[in-house]
Design an enzyme around this catalytic site. Sequence first.
Site, short mmCIF file in Angstrom:
data_model
loop_
_atom_site.label_atom_id
_atom_site.label_comp_id
_atom_site.label_asym_id
_atom_site.label_seq_id
_atom_site.Cartn_x
_atom_site.Cartn_y
_atom_site.Cartn_z
N GLY A 121 -28.76 -22.47 -33.57
CA GLY A 121 -28.98 -21.51 -34.66
C GLY A 121 -27.68 -20.95 -35.20
CG ASP B 145 -25.36 -31.59 -35.28
OD1 ASP B 145 -26.14 -31.23 -34.39
OD2 ASP B 145 -24.72 -30.79 -36.00
CG HIS C 23 -30.40 -30.64 -33.56
ND1 HIS C 23 -30.76 -29.46 -32.95
CD2 HIS C 23 -29.05 -30.69 -33.49
CE1 HIS C 23 -29.67 -28.81 -32.56
NE2 HIS C 23 -28.61 -29.53 -32.87
CD GLU D 82 -21.88 -26.13 -35.78
OE1 GLU D 82 -22.68 -25.50 -35.09
OE2 GLU D 82 -22.23 -27.02 -36.59
ZN LIG Z 1 -26.47 -29.22 -33.05
#
Ligand SMILES: [Zn+2]
Length: 314
Positions: free
Chosen positions: A166, A273, A9, A196
Amino acid sequence: MKNRELHLHIDGSLRVDTVSQLIKEQRLDLDLPKEQLRELMKVPSNCKNLNDYLKRFELPLKVLQNCEAIERVSYELIMDLSKLGMNYSEVRFAPQLSTLKGCTQEQVLRASIQGIKKAEKELGNFKAGLIICMMRGDDNEIQNKESIYLAKKYFGDTVCALDIAGAEAIYPTRNFEELLKEAKKMELPLTVHAGEAGVKEDLEVAIKVNADRIGHGILSIKHDDIIKQLIEKGITLEVCVSSNLQTRVVSSFQEHPVRQLFDKGVKLVISSDNMTVSDTNIINEFEILKKYLNFTEHELNIIRKITYDASFIK
Ligand SMILES: [Zn+2]
């Protein structure tokens, strides 16, 4: 074989120095010493869950309500990835989260594309793909639809896929099934954050809508039928070990299911990530696999090969 990031991200990977400068330039009421800024941008050691983790994006998003800032951080991230020895990566963000001060999603997206292209041009040997994230929520369907439209419009021009990100535990994937189907109907490559912090059904929906890849997906280890489908359909999991430990999805590196998933034959790649929020990078993530999960160099090369095959830009 060189490392590649496929799940990274942009807003979670900002340079602290840059955020400090952007705060000054934009005259935001947040002028704190760099050490304090860094603490606000990094996951706390007592992080409780994914929702807690996601709070670390509040400060980055405050400085990213500006197209110049978006261009700058997109450029800098590609430069940083190149410094880590990579020559290909896919980065992602949600343009709809940068529209609070008047930028349109399209302007935001174009700024990011421009920053990425500037870095590619300067480096000469780096190819980057941009994944547009839709956001889980209950009042942003129009924004998500616009993200799909923009992904289609700019597909091939740096944009390489669509994602949904999100709080999975608050907004289940089934709420977005129609949107995800629509994206697939438009022949957009799709990756879905699922499995997750959520439940089995989130993975089932991701599989049902024919996601090409699943972000995290590690919950699949608890369900043999899901594992079977992942293997049959050739879906690749984007596994982020440090991030999973920080969001308390697993309680130690040693207990992370990446070892079992790999041994069962599930296709998976390793990613950071968020380099700043998770305080890690791809080299560190591979080290963790070696040190705590007994991956051999040969096995890591297999993962690198899977990463090449699962990349959205061939
Ligand atoms: Zn992610």
